[in-house]
Design an enzyme around this catalytic site. Structure first.
Site, mmCIF file in Angstrom:
data_model
loop_
_atom_site.group_PDB
_atom_site.id
_atom_site.type_symbol
_atom_site.label_atom_id
_atom_site.label_comp_id
_atom_site.label_asym_id
_atom_site.label_seq_id
_atom_site.Cartn_x
_atom_site.Cartn_y
_atom_site.Cartn_z
ATOM 1 N N HIS A 211 8.840 23.647 37.246
ATOM 2 C CA HIS A 211 7.572 24.164 37.754
ATOM 3 C C HIS A 211 7.201 25.399 36.951
ATOM 4 C CE1 HIS A 211 4.408 25.268 40.546
ATOM 5 N NE2 HIS A 211 4.883 26.496 40.551
ATOM 6 N N ASP B 99 3.362 -6.017 14.783
ATOM 7 C CA ASP B 99 2.103 -6.686 15.131
ATOM 8 C C ASP B 99 2.063 -8.151 14.690
ATOM 9 O OD1 ASP B 99 1.343 -4.248 16.108
ATOM 10 O OD2 ASP B 99 -0.354 -3.961 14.742
ATOM 11 N N GLY C 127 -16.213 -2.630 21.676
ATOM 12 C CA GLY C 127 -14.832 -2.741 22.146
ATOM 13 C C GLY C 127 -14.372 -1.410 22.722
ATOM 14 N N VAL D 273 -12.543 -4.618 18.178
ATOM 15 C CA VAL D 273 -12.352 -5.698 19.157
ATOM 16 C C VAL D 273 -10.977 -6.354 19.032
ATOM 17 C CG1 VAL D 273 -14.818 -6.183 19.380
ATOM 18 C CG2 VAL D 273 -13.494 -7.375 17.627
ATOM 19 N N GLY D 274 -10.013 -5.578 18.600
ATOM 20 C CA GLY D 274 -8.659 -6.104 18.496
ATOM 21 C C GLY D 274 -8.291 -6.463 17.063
ATOM 22 N N GLU E 287 0.834 -1.206 0.000
ATOM 23 C CA GLU E 287 0.000 0.000 0.000
ATOM 24 C C GLU E 287 0.869 1.256 0.000
ATOM 25 O OE1 GLU E 287 -3.563 0.145 2.294
ATOM 26 O OE2 GLU E 287 -3.547 -2.021 2.519
ATOM 27 N N ILE F 101 -8.834 1.870 20.344
ATOM 28 C CA ILE F 101 -9.600 2.413 19.218
ATOM 29 C C ILE F 101 -10.987 2.834 19.673
ATOM 30 C CG2 ILE F 101 -10.669 1.852 16.989
ATOM 31 C CD1 ILE F 101 -8.250 0.168 16.333
ATOM 32 N N CYS G 26 -0.262 2.636 10.753
ATOM 33 C CA CYS G 26 -0.072 3.668 11.768
ATOM 34 C C CYS G 26 -0.100 5.050 11.139
ATOM 35 C CB CYS G 26 1.263 3.445 12.481
ATOM 36 S SG CYS G 26 1.787 4.844 13.459
HETATM 37 P P1 NAD Z 1 -7.843 -3.678 21.846
HETATM 38 O O1 NAD Z 1 -7.346 -5.055 21.971
HETATM 39 O O2 NAD Z 1 -7.072 -2.533 22.423
HETATM 40 O O3 NAD Z 1 -9.313 -3.560 22.454
HETATM 41 C C1 NAD Z 1 -10.357 -4.386 22.034
HETATM 42 C C2 NAD Z 1 -11.416 -4.372 23.113
HETATM 43 O O4 NAD Z 1 -12.560 -5.047 22.609
HETATM 44 C C3 NAD Z 1 -11.000 -5.109 24.387
HETATM 45 O O5 NAD Z 1 -11.226 -4.276 25.502
HETATM 46 C C4 NAD Z 1 -11.899 -6.341 24.386
HETATM 47 O O6 NAD Z 1 -12.242 -6.759 25.688
HETATM 48 C C5 NAD Z 1 -13.116 -5.843 23.628
HETATM 49 N N1 NAD Z 1 -13.915 -6.894 22.995
HETATM 50 C C6 NAD Z 1 -13.457 -7.998 22.357
HETATM 51 N N2 NAD Z 1 -14.502 -8.712 21.880
HETATM 52 C C7 NAD Z 1 -15.636 -8.039 22.203
HETATM 53 C C8 NAD Z 1 -17.017 -8.250 21.985
HETATM 54 N N3 NAD Z 1 -17.458 -9.315 21.291
HETATM 55 N N4 NAD Z 1 -17.905 -7.344 22.469
HETATM 56 C C9 NAD Z 1 -17.458 -6.250 23.149
HETATM 57 N N5 NAD Z 1 -16.157 -6.004 23.385
HETATM 58 C C10 NAD Z 1 -15.258 -6.871 22.912
HETATM 59 O O7 NAD Z 1 -8.037 -3.462 20.260
HETATM 60 P P2 NAD Z 1 -8.491 -2.202 19.419
HETATM 61 O O8 NAD Z 1 -8.975 -1.090 20.249
HETATM 62 O O9 NAD Z 1 -9.358 -2.766 18.339
HETATM 63 O O10 NAD Z 1 -7.122 -1.741 18.772
HETATM 64 C C11 NAD Z 1 -6.415 -2.611 17.916
HETATM 65 C C12 NAD Z 1 -4.925 -2.504 18.139
HETATM 66 O O11 NAD Z 1 -4.463 -1.231 17.804
HETATM 67 C C13 NAD Z 1 -4.555 -2.752 19.578
HETATM 68 O O12 NAD Z 1 -3.421 -3.555 19.630
HETATM 69 C C14 NAD Z 1 -4.267 -1.393 20.111
HETATM 70 O O13 NAD Z 1 -3.310 -1.382 21.142
HETATM 71 C C15 NAD Z 1 -3.764 -0.657 18.874
HETATM 72 N N6 NAD Z 1 -4.090 0.764 18.979
HETATM 73 C C16 NAD Z 1 -3.358 1.524 19.789
HETATM 74 C C17 NAD Z 1 -3.677 2.855 19.933
HETATM 75 C C18 NAD Z 1 -2.855 3.701 20.835
HETATM 76 O O14 NAD Z 1 -1.813 3.253 21.279
HETATM 77 N N7 NAD Z 1 -3.274 4.909 21.141
HETATM 78 C C19 NAD Z 1 -4.766 3.402 19.281
HETATM 79 C C20 NAD Z 1 -5.512 2.578 18.497
HETATM 80 C C21 NAD Z 1 -5.161 1.257 18.351
#
Ligand code: NAD
Length: 460
Positions: A439, A306, A176, A265-266, A35, A180, A41
């Site tokens: 400070h 990742d 989730g 949800v990850g 891409e 995100i 990111c």
């Molecule tokens: P995440 O793993 O951080 O969070 C996913 C959330 O979804 C978890 O709290 C989980 O318990 C929940 N979940 C899972 N299945 C579910 C369901 N069926 N119903 C309801 N909740 C459910 O993943 P993300 O927020 O999708 O982010 C993806 C990746 O990107 C992660 O590794 C994250 O660390 C990274 N990210 C990081 C940043 C940052 O550092 N600021 C910002 C965005 C994304």
């Protein structure tokens, strides 16, 4: 056929950083990307969302205009402009990455790569072949979905489409409450969307320290942002362009409506289609297993970011990239401690942490001492008008080792660098407390929390 010392598949923050480091170390390097340079990111994740979130922060301040003595007539917040600004930020950084690759004599090739052997890469659609002594897999990850709720890119979306929206959804169900989920919830809620955040585990940002989740929940409630925790999504029905998401929570079932559903949800590793199985590369649940030097089970094949399933954050990918490049160049890079990787979430209030939570430290058998300091006692926070939150330091009672630090509040993500250095230098709370902090700054909360570990905070 082109021959290289290192070929890197994927130009995200793992791949492009590995490429630059390899170039600096004098290795003939190519990076292959299907891409755009910068990966998820830079193009669709960290960077555009931070630009959008900056807009939301400014808007949050405008909403508090009266408090600061500002009044407006016909105030309008144009989300399309915020989105266009985020794309300009991306464009500028993509150009920056391209420049850095060139400057370090790294070749950049567009295409989809597949390993025909540990040292031979075939590209589609060009059919080009690249030969390399070492290969680094840096292909990242993609969103996971929930059965019955597959993203269609229009109504059921992932971060990818969410970042591209030029209008704020009138109403949205976000599934989730990880990074995100909470970032988009804050962003869209601030822009007037009716947001409901649904989290399966019992609290928002469930991997953070419990006190931090509780504080974020309090703040989101105060902001009027709706969320359900301990809530399992059972299904979704669409009628007249509105989703009715059935959710089972402790107090029974309910339906939540939204014009869009954001699934957050990850993610899962992009390890398929690369020929890794044929080469015998060891994998676990789709993640490529690596040693401390980032080498896979096949000599000369490395993996970073990742796709390794370690801590899934851009800066971790970059750190792994540097380790891999240095290992290939015959150096002895330090071993990464994944638990000590800084973690930053950019909703308001921001959440930032590193190391073990208090519960994890106790589970591991540590006798724990905790220091806390609230931002409401910090002059700079009061001057900013941003006093929600606290810094919490978890230390080993016997050795004084900082086991974890957990922060919620204004700009706390900027305080993580100091903690990262403190961990690297094995500093104790005593040393953090002795270090003179300027400070008035928000960093004083960190110093005071460190002093509070031994109940010696000054402004308590
Ligand atoms: P995440 O793993 O951080 O969070 C996913 C959330 O979804 C978890 O709290 C989980 O318990 C929940 N979940 C899972 N299945 C579910 C369901 N069926 N119903 C309801 N909740 C459910 O993943 P993300 O927020 O999708 O982010 C993806 C990746 O990107 C992660 O590794 C994250 O660390 C990274 N990210 C990081 C940043 C940052 O550092 N600021 C910002 C965005 C994304």
């Amino acid at each position: 056929m082109d021959k290289y010392n290192v070929a890197i598949i994927g130009a995200g923050p793992g791949g492009y950083v590995a490429a630059i480091r390899a170039g600096q170390l004098g290795l003939k390097t190519v990076v292959i990307e299907r891409e755009a340079p910068g990966g998820i990111c830079l193009n669709w994740g960290c960077i555009p969302t931070k630009a959008l979130l900056r807009n939301a922060e400014v808007l949050s301040l405008f909403k508090r205009g009266k408090e600061f003595g500002f009044t407006f007539d016909n105030f309008k917040a144009d989300y399309a402009v915020a989105q266009a600004r985020s794309r300009k930020v991306v464009e500028r950084l993509v150009k920056g990455v391209e420049f850095l690759l060139k400057k370090n004599k790294v070749d950049y090739v567009q295409g989809t790569a597949r390993l025909a052997s540990p040292k031979r890469i075939e590209l589609a659609p060009s059919g080009q072949t690249i030969e390399a002594d070492n290969v680094i897999i840096a292909t990242g990850a993609r969103p996971r979905s929930i059965p019955g709720l597959d993203p269609d890119g229009k109504n059921v979306i992932t971060y990818r489409e969410a970042v591209a929206l030029t209008e704020v959804p009138e109403s949205v169900v976000i599934i989730g409450a990880g990074a995100i989920g909470v970032e988009f919830a804050y962003l869209w809620h601030t822009y007037g969307s009716k947001v409901t955040l649904v989290e399966a585990l019992p609290r928002l940002v469930p991997t953070e320290d419990e006190e931090i989740s509780a504080e974020l929940e309090r703040s989101f409630k105060k902001q009027g942002l709706a969320f359900l925790t301990g809530a399992k999504v059972e299904g979704v029905n669409w009628a007249n362009g509105v989703a009715r998401v059935t959710v089972a929570a402790a107090d029974g079932k309910r339906e939540i409506e939204g014009r869009k559903v954001l699934v957050a949800v990850g993610v899962r590793p992009n390890s398929e289609g690369l020929g890794l199985e044929t080469l015998g590369v060891r994998m676990e649940r789709g993640a490529v297993k690596v040693d401390a030097r980032m080498q896979t089970s096949v000599p000369g094949v490395y993996a970073i970011g990742d796709v390794t399933g370690e801590v899934l954050l851009a800066h971790v990918a970059s750190a792994q990239g540097v380790v891999a490049a240095e290992a290939i160049a015959g150096r002895q890079p330090p071993r990464l401690s994944y638990v000590d990787m800084p973690r930053a979430t950019y909703c308001q209030p921001q959440v930032a942490s590193l190391g073990l939570t208090e519960a994890q430290a106790r589970e591991k058998g540590h006798e724990v001492k905790v220091g806390r300091f609230p931002f409401r006692a910090i002059g700079k926070a009061i001057a900013l008008g941003d006093t929600d939150g606290q810094v919490k330091i978890v230390a080993d009672a016997k050795t004084g080792e900082v086991l974890g630090a957990h922060m919620i509040g204004p700009e706390v993500t900027e305080l993580l660098g100091e903690l990262s250095l403190a961990k690297l230098l094995e500093s104790t709370p005593l040393e953090l407390g002795w270090a003179v902090h300027p400070h008035p700054t928000l960093s004083e909360a960190l110093r005071e929390a460190a002093l509070d570990v031994n109940k010696e905070a000054i402004h308590t």
